[in-house]
Design a protein around this motif. Sequence first.
Motif, mmCIF file in Angstrom:
data_model
loop_
_atom_site.group_PDB
_atom_site.id
_atom_site.type_symbol
_atom_site.label_atom_id
_atom_site.label_comp_id
_atom_site.label_asym_id
_atom_site.label_seq_id
_atom_site.Cartn_x
_atom_site.Cartn_y
_atom_site.Cartn_z
ATOM 1 N N GLY A 30 0.795 -1.218 0.000
ATOM 2 C CA GLY A 30 0.000 0.000 0.000
ATOM 3 C C GLY A 30 0.827 1.268 0.000
ATOM 4 N N GLN A 31 2.115 1.169 0.318
ATOM 5 C CA GLN A 31 2.984 2.349 0.274
ATOM 6 C C GLN A 31 3.457 2.605 -1.152
ATOM 7 N N PHE A 32 4.175 3.717 -1.341
ATOM 8 C CA PHE A 32 4.675 4.058 -2.661
ATOM 9 C C PHE A 32 6.089 4.610 -2.554
ATOM 10 N N ILE A 33 6.730 4.777 -3.680
ATOM 11 C CA ILE A 33 8.036 5.415 -3.728
ATOM 12 C C ILE A 33 7.979 6.604 -4.679
ATOM 13 N N GLY A 34 8.900 7.541 -4.502
ATOM 14 C CA GLY A 34 9.063 8.633 -5.445
ATOM 15 C C GLY A 34 10.265 8.327 -6.325
ATOM 16 N N VAL A 35 10.076 8.366 -7.641
ATOM 17 C CA VAL A 35 11.139 8.032 -8.589
ATOM 18 C C VAL A 35 11.575 9.305 -9.298
ATOM 19 N N TYR A 36 12.863 9.610 -9.220
ATOM 20 C CA TYR A 36 13.393 10.837 -9.811
ATOM 21 C C TYR A 36 13.796 10.605 -11.259
ATOM 22 N N CYS A 37 13.471 11.589 -12.094
ATOM 23 C CA CYS A 37 13.900 11.549 -13.488
ATOM 24 C C CYS A 37 15.390 11.850 -13.581
ATOM 25 N N ARG A 38 16.015 11.340 -14.609
ATOM 26 C CA ARG A 38 17.417 11.672 -14.868
ATOM 27 C C ARG A 38 17.529 13.036 -15.547
ATOM 28 N N ASP A 39 16.446 13.467 -16.215
ATOM 29 C CA ASP A 39 16.401 14.787 -16.844
ATOM 30 C C ASP A 39 16.291 15.837 -15.735
ATOM 31 N N GLY A 40 17.288 16.674 -15.595
ATOM 32 C CA GLY A 40 17.330 17.642 -14.513
ATOM 33 C C GLY A 40 16.251 18.709 -14.567
ATOM 34 N N ARG A 53 13.164 18.126 -14.707
ATOM 35 C CA ARG A 53 12.012 17.628 -13.966
ATOM 36 C C ARG A 53 12.486 17.292 -12.553
ATOM 37 N N LEU A 54 12.277 18.250 -11.641
ATOM 38 C CA LEU A 54 12.888 18.161 -10.317
ATOM 39 C C LEU A 54 12.143 17.231 -9.364
ATOM 40 N N LEU A 55 10.838 17.204 -9.440
ATOM 41 C CA LEU A 55 10.054 16.461 -8.458
ATOM 42 C C LEU A 55 9.953 14.987 -8.835
ATOM 43 N N PRO A 56 10.004 14.114 -7.838
ATOM 44 C CA PRO A 56 9.896 12.681 -8.135
ATOM 45 C C PRO A 56 8.482 12.312 -8.559
ATOM 46 N N ARG A 57 8.374 11.241 -9.342
ATOM 47 C CA ARG A 57 7.071 10.718 -9.753
ATOM 48 C C ARG A 57 6.629 9.662 -8.749
ATOM 49 N N PRO A 58 5.451 9.825 -8.128
ATOM 50 C CA PRO A 58 4.992 8.824 -7.168
ATOM 51 C C PRO A 58 4.481 7.580 -7.883
ATOM 52 N N VAL A 59 4.962 6.414 -7.466
ATOM 53 C CA VAL A 59 4.530 5.147 -8.060
ATOM 54 C C VAL A 59 4.299 4.139 -6.937
#
Length: 256
Positions: free
Chosen positions: A38-48, A50-56
């Motif tokens: 039920g938890q999630f992680i934030g995944v950071y883009c390598r493209d600088g 896009r600063l905020l992580p994507r929640p997945v």
Amino acid sequence: MARKFKEEAVIIRQEEIATDIYSMWLHTDKIAQEAEAGQFIGVYCRDGSRLLPRPVSICEIDQEDQAVRIVYRIAGKGTDEFSYMRTGMPLYVIGPLGNGFPKEKEKALVIGGGIGIPPMLQLAKDLDCDKEIILGYQNRQIFLSEQFELWGPVHIATEDGSVGTRGNVLDAVKSRNLKADIIYACGPMPMLKALKAYAQDQDMKCYISLEERMACGVGACLGCVCRSKHKDEHTRVKNKRICTEGPVFDAKEVDI
């Protein structure tokens, strides 16, 4: 709540499991040891840019091999970037984030709809109780159903009727007369609203995982609040931050 870590993960493997839906296993040093269903992680883009992580959402957890699995749909430039990544490539991630599902012993309906299906897989594995699993899709492009079958009877609903029950997950529950004491669910908001009302009508417990666009993912920006029955200790108003107080809530505690 589990401790959270920012670390450099390494892609173990990635594959497309349905059109624009990808499964990625990540090796982590610490996140897998702390994560819960039920938890999630934030995944950071390598493209600088896009600063905020994507929640997945976390789909599976392998503590022995220190790995977590995420299953995501391409929804923008960030997730499109992830889809081109390959085995051995590094990704910065933060997690585990949010609160997971409580694991009770009563007979359960484990329900997932669309991209809300992946986070229910680890829960289906973890629940030590009698359970029925209901999965909802748009059409015959189904995914993960075979893995769910390892953990309980699976019932499928498709909007176009191409597989299983024609209609939505609640149509499948009603047509198959599935009975339980508790509902666990993740999926689009109309589905969750219908299940909340059904649980109230049937006098069932109901835990729902809310899908919402997030910015910081750690409760600072207040960009993902939902209305709640009680005042939030952080905001002093009747709001809950989905990224921190959620994403899992007792359905009775939130207004949706």
